[in-house]
Scaffold this motif. Structure first.
Motif, short mmCIF file in Angstrom:
data_model
loop_
_atom_site.label_atom_id
_atom_site.label_comp_id
_atom_site.label_asym_id
_atom_site.label_seq_id
_atom_site.Cartn_x
_atom_site.Cartn_y
_atom_site.Cartn_z
N ALA A 246 0.81 -1.22 0.00
CA ALA A 246 0.00 0.00 0.00
C ALA A 246 0.84 1.27 0.00
O ALA A 246 0.42 2.30 -0.54
CB ALA A 246 -0.94 0.00 1.20
N THR A 247 2.04 1.22 0.58
CA THR A 247 2.82 2.44 0.80
C THR A 247 4.07 2.53 -0.06
O THR A 247 4.83 3.49 0.06
CB THR A 247 3.22 2.57 2.28
N PHE A 267 0.31 9.39 -0.99
CA PHE A 267 1.35 10.13 -1.68
C PHE A 267 2.69 9.65 -1.13
O PHE A 267 2.90 9.64 0.08
CB PHE A 267 1.20 11.63 -1.47
N VAL A 268 3.59 9.27 -2.03
CA VAL A 268 4.86 8.67 -1.64
C VAL A 268 6.00 9.59 -2.06
O VAL A 268 6.00 10.16 -3.15
CB VAL A 268 5.03 7.28 -2.30
N LYS A 269 6.97 9.75 -1.16
CA LYS A 269 8.15 10.56 -1.48
C LYS A 269 9.22 9.66 -2.10
O LYS A 269 9.78 8.79 -1.45
CB LYS A 269 8.70 11.21 -0.20
N GLN A 284 13.24 10.48 1.34
CA GLN A 284 12.73 9.44 0.46
C GLN A 284 12.21 8.27 1.28
O GLN A 284 12.76 7.93 2.33
CB GLN A 284 13.84 8.96 -0.47
N GLY A 285 11.11 7.67 0.81
CA GLY A 285 10.51 6.55 1.53
C GLY A 285 9.38 6.95 2.47
O GLY A 285 8.70 6.09 3.02
N LYS A 302 12.25 6.64 8.02
CA LYS A 302 13.67 6.85 8.30
C LYS A 302 13.90 7.41 9.70
O LYS A 302 14.93 7.14 10.33
CB LYS A 302 14.27 7.79 7.25
N TYR A 303 12.94 8.19 10.21
CA TYR A 303 13.07 8.80 11.53
C TYR A 303 12.05 8.25 12.53
O TYR A 303 11.85 8.85 13.59
CB TYR A 303 12.95 10.32 11.41
#
Length: 340
Positions: A246-247, A267-269, A284-285, A302-303
């Motif tokens: 989904a992501t 919406f994906v970066k 990203q991600g 990432k964080y």
């Protein structure tokens, strides 16, 4: 919500940002919540449910109309259909699963196109489906794609979007402040419109209409479920592959690099894109979903962070740059994390 709380001052500038945004739109109530490294680190509510003098205060169980944030739940239902084999491939044409749809405009349109807003379809006032551009060659935010997806889910699984979410997520994870409502109750926050009338409601509770309400803590937990890929405190409560599907980036390779990028409606970066809704500092991600009521949930794997903001405004007034504001929301989160 199965999240420990440890309130800190780290995200105070995000609170200021959300308060400033709430002052720039026509709303009566707002909230902000951040989950960082498995702790709820900020939780704030202010304002009231409506303009009425006796209106209820915004609080933990206040449920905001999330508008197009509902698409992330529809994306989950489609991912469920794909993961369990009801839909063989998202590159299958829509007509394979909607045989009753005979419009020539639907030809060469795949489920991938619907999920990533690259289908090129429009619906006229009389309900006729027409083509705006060739599928996979451009991007446009049109609800006809979402309407078709909810029909595909029901046709293939035999269940509505709401039934799938209730069975797979809401009931087992006790998200009791999330759902589609055909009638108002005192927990629901009114959407403030210029005419002072609340958002018109839909009677359907099947998950196919724009009448979804979610509390701030439930929406943050929804983001957290995705962040942790369904594993909560050592237990795999939702299939990891379903949430990954989904992501992750699903946009067709033909679209221009500067157009928004999508997973299953999220919406994906990915690569830098001029028309993205996600802030430049967000890595990203990451992925995000937002609605016309200015509600948003941003997930930054990432964080190890989920950030949610809630408003009850009907769109943004003239002069308020909506995209700039939502990008700034994400960038402010990153600055709180020590980036940028």
């Amino acid at each position: 919500m199965n999240i420990d709380k440890k309130i800190t001052n780290q995200f105070n500038s995000l609170l200021t940002h959300v308060r400033n945004s709430s002052n720039n739109v026509n709303c009566t109530g707002s909230s902000v919540m951040v989950i960082h490294k498995n702790k709820m680190v900020i939780e704030k509510y202010w304002g009231k449910h409506s303009k009425a003098p006796t209106a209820r205060l915004i609080q933990e169980d206040s449920q905001f109309h999330v508008a197009s944030v509902r698409k992330s739940y529809i994306g989950f239902a489609v991912a469920y259909a794909v993961h369990h084999g009801f839909v063989k491939s998202i590159d299958d044409e829509v007509t394979k699963y909607l045989p009753m749809k005979t419009s020539e405009s639907l030809q060469y349109t795949s489920i991938r196109h619907l999920l990533t807003h690259t289908h090129g379809l429009m619906e006229t006032a009389n309900g006729t489906i027409v083509r705006e551009f060739l599928s996979g060659e451009n991007w446009a935010y049109r609800n006809i794609g979402v309407n078709l997806l909810t029909q595909i889910v029901k046709n293939t699984t035999g269940k509505t979007v709401a039934q799938i979410l209730n069975e797979q997520v809401f009931h087992p994870l006790e998200l009791n402040e999330t759902g589609w409502h055909g009638e108002y109750n005192d927990k629901l926050v009114e959407v403030i419109r210029d005419s002072d009338r609340h958002w018109s409601s839909h009677k359907s509770e099947d998950g196919d209409k724009m009448n979804m309400y979610v509390s701030t803590r439930d929406l943050a937990y929804w983001g957290y479920i995705h962040l942790k890929q369904g594993e909560i405190k050592g237990k795999q409560l939702i299939d990891k592959e379903l949430l990954r599907l989904a992501t992750s980036l699903q946009s067709p390779k033909l679209i221009h690099d500067d157009l928004p990028q999508n997973g299953f409606l999220w919406f994906v970066k990915d690569l830098p894109a001029k028309k993205t809704e996600i802030g430049a500092l967000v890595p990203q991600g990451s992925y995000q979903i937002l609605g016309y009521t200015n509600v948003a949930v941003l997930v930054i794997p990432k964080y190890d962070t989920v950030a949610v903001r809630m408003f009850n405004s009907f769109g943004s007034p003239p002069g308020n740059d909506y995209l700039a504001d939502i990008r700034s929301f994400g960038d402010t989160v990153m600055k709180c994390l020590g980036e940028g």
